[in-house]
Design a protein around this motif. Structure first.
Motif, mmCIF file in Angstrom:
data_model
loop_
_atom_site.group_PDB
_atom_site.id
_atom_site.type_symbol
_atom_site.label_atom_id
_atom_site.label_comp_id
_atom_site.label_asym_id
_atom_site.label_seq_id
_atom_site.Cartn_x
_atom_site.Cartn_y
_atom_site.Cartn_z
ATOM 1 N N THR A 109 0.799 -1.233 0.000
ATOM 2 C CA THR A 109 0.000 0.000 0.000
ATOM 3 C C THR A 109 0.828 1.280 0.000
ATOM 4 O O THR A 109 0.260 2.364 -0.101
ATOM 5 C CB THR A 109 -0.936 0.032 1.226
ATOM 6 O OG1 THR A 109 -0.129 -0.129 2.397
ATOM 7 C CG2 THR A 109 -1.971 -1.072 1.161
ATOM 8 N N CYS A 110 2.146 1.170 0.164
ATOM 9 C CA CYS A 110 2.956 2.390 0.237
ATOM 10 C C CYS A 110 4.418 2.074 -0.050
ATOM 11 O O CYS A 110 4.791 0.921 -0.270
ATOM 12 C CB CYS A 110 2.824 3.024 1.633
ATOM 13 S SG CYS A 110 3.604 2.055 2.939
ATOM 14 N N GLY A 143 6.779 2.030 2.006
ATOM 15 C CA GLY A 143 7.335 1.156 3.045
ATOM 16 C C GLY A 143 7.176 -0.307 2.681
ATOM 17 O O GLY A 143 8.070 -1.124 2.916
ATOM 18 N N CYS A 144 6.022 -0.629 2.103
ATOM 19 C CA CYS A 144 5.778 -2.000 1.660
ATOM 20 C C CYS A 144 6.757 -2.360 0.543
ATOM 21 O O CYS A 144 7.306 -3.469 0.523
ATOM 22 C CB CYS A 144 4.358 -2.152 1.129
ATOM 23 S SG CYS A 144 3.062 -1.876 2.344
HETATM 24 CU CU LIG Z 1 3.072 0.041 3.083
#
Ligand SMILES: [Cu+2]
Length: 72
Positions: free
Chosen positions: A13-14, A16-17
């Motif tokens: 989702t972002c 970071g993922c």
């Molecule tokens: Cu994420």
């Protein structure tokens, strides 16, 4: 020797993922390059098929909580 696959991966989702996937898959022996995109829901991996298999890569992605395969 190197080959490239583009895997459909659901659940990112972002950024970071993307980083988490890139770090985990990048740590596998034989993986040369990993580019994850949560927008495209894809993970593109360049790897040496002698050292690591597509199944190994898919298993690693699943282990850290993402789903390999197109959304249902
Ligand atoms: Cu994420």
């Amino acid at each position: 020797m190197s080959t490239e696959v583009k895997l459909p991966v659901t659940g990112m989702t972002c950024g970071g993922c993307e980083s988490a996937v890139q770090r985990a898959v990048g740590a596998l022996p034989g993986v040369q390059q990993v580019t994850a995109s949560h927008r495209d829901a894809t993970v593109r991996v360049t790897f040496d098929p002698v050292q690591v298999s597509r199944e190994d890569i898919e298993r690693k992605i699943a282990q850290i909580g993402y789903v390999v395969g197109a959304p249902a």
